[in-house]
Design an enzyme around this catalytic site. Structure first.
Site, PDB file in Angstrom:
ATOM      1  N   ASP A 141       0.783  -1.346   0.216  1.00  0.00           N
ATOM      2  CA  ASP A 141      -0.041   0.054  -0.054  1.00  0.00           C
ATOM      3  C   ASP A 141       0.958   1.377   0.004  1.00  0.00           C
ATOM      4  OD1 ASP A 141       0.731  -0.565   2.260  1.00  0.00           O
ATOM      5  OD2 ASP A 141      -0.950  -0.036   3.414  1.00  0.00           O
ATOM      6  N   GLU A 224      11.115  -4.425  12.126  1.00  0.00           N
ATOM      7  CA  GLU A 224      12.475  -3.714  11.130  1.00  0.00           C
ATOM      8  C   GLU A 224      13.743  -3.650  11.750  1.00  0.00           C
ATOM      9  OE1 GLU A 224       9.665  -1.897  12.221  1.00  0.00           O
ATOM     10  OE2 GLU A 224       8.710  -1.186  10.474  1.00  0.00           O
TER      11      GLU A 224
END
Ligand code: UGA
Ligand code: MN
Length: 300
Positions: A141, A224
């Site tokens: 997205d 992350e």
């Protein structure tokens, strides 16, 4: 509706004019492959919802402007979504389709580690199949400027760059001084060693292959950070891209959630028309709608 007069219309061409890639039943221009240019392995986690095909179409048409891309689309779903499998075959890009499911224990919790199981499947595929080039996690997205891909292609270890529309600060970026990463500007530091967004870094494939224990944790908000820590890189070794992190070339855009569509009513006005086909293309839901509602990351 006003009628267009025959006179004001342009003359019809004697033969329909069709771009060559459309004649080949490809829906976008095939990605170019240039010998000797390092490949980009782009891992995109995705999952079934009304916006899935539109998001992947938009991203595919960004990637068709980038040479030497292997697009690894990894779907988190109990069954493959046929429309996605078909689109990946027809889009003209070099694609790999993978399917896995988020482990059941995480599906039950409110704040889920989204996209982790499917990114890990992408990493397994890279370990088994890739030899060189660069890997990048690209959510389905986000919005990407193709200049970012040209720069990340030359990553030697781990490169980093700004991501727009992250937290109320509007950006998440390394802080760069005299060409070196000296810190991080991010609205949610949360004791992270690397307070960055998933879209804010790329990794050299050989560098990754030399680190067999590198992996992404199922830890919400720390995916992350955990992955970059597992690579064993020191902040001083990070390669800042986008002109020393002075350009924003990727944005964490979020698409409004759409409800499942009301089924096409079956009557004399619809039956025997194009709606017989359209009715199968609209998203009717998969029963998980309440669970996939968008949640923003917390801001400290
Ligand atoms: C943010 C980060 O940008 C993501 O990289 C991170 O995975 C996510 O938060 C998180 O920590 O949960 P955000 O926009 O909030 O992203 O999340 P989504 O865009 O909904 O999901 C991230 C990616 O995972 C998307 O590519 C999405 O298609 C995929 N996803 C989402 C799944 O594969 N399964 C899901 O159940 C939900
Ligand atoms: Mn997102």
């Amino acid at each position: 509706m006003p009628q267009t007069s025959e006179k004001s219309r342009p003359a019809a061409p004697s033969k329909p004019v069709v771009a060559p890639y459309i004649q080949e039943k490809r829906y976008c221009k095939p990605g170019e492959w240039i010998e000797g240019l390092p490949p980009l392995y782009i891992v995109t986690p995705t999952y079934p919802r009304a916006e899935q095909l539109p998001e992947l179409t938009r991203f595919a048409q960004t990637l068709m402007n980038v040479p030497n891309v292997v697009w690894i689309v990894s779907e988190d779903a109990p069954q493959s979504t046929q429309a996605i499998v078909d689109y990946l075959k027809e889009c003209g890009l070099k694609t790999v389709y993978l399917r896995v499911q988020m482990p059941a224990k995480y599906q039950k919790v409110k704040n889920k580690p989204r996209g982790v199981a499917n990114r890990l499947a992408g990493l397994d595929w890279i370990r088994a199949n890739a030899k060189d080039g660069v890997l990048y996690f690209a959510d389905d997205d986000n919005t990407y400027d193709i200049r970012l891909f040209e720069q990340m292609r030359w990553t030697r270890g781990v490169s980093m760059f700004p991501v727009g529309l992250v937290t109320k600060l509007g950006v998440s970026t390394p802080i760069v001084k005299d060409g070196k990463v000296v810190g991080f500007y991010d609205g949610w530091i949360a004791k992270r060693k690397f307070p960055i967004d998933m879209a804010g870094f790329a990794v050299n494939v050989q560098y990754f292959l030399q680190r067999p224990n590198a992996t992404m944790p199922f830890k919400v908000g720390y995916e992350e950070d955990g992955f970059v820590i597992s690579l064993g890189i020191k902040p001083a070794e990070i390669e800042p891209l986008a002109y020393n992190c002075t350009k924003i070339w990727v944005w964490h855009t979020q698409t409004k959630k759409n409800n499942p569509a009301t089924p096409v009513v079956q009557n004399n006005a619809t039956k025997g028309t194009n709606l017989d086909i359209i009715k199968n293309l609209i998203w009717k839901g998969n029963g998980n709608e309440a669970e996939t509602t968008h949640k923003n990351k917390g801001v400290s």
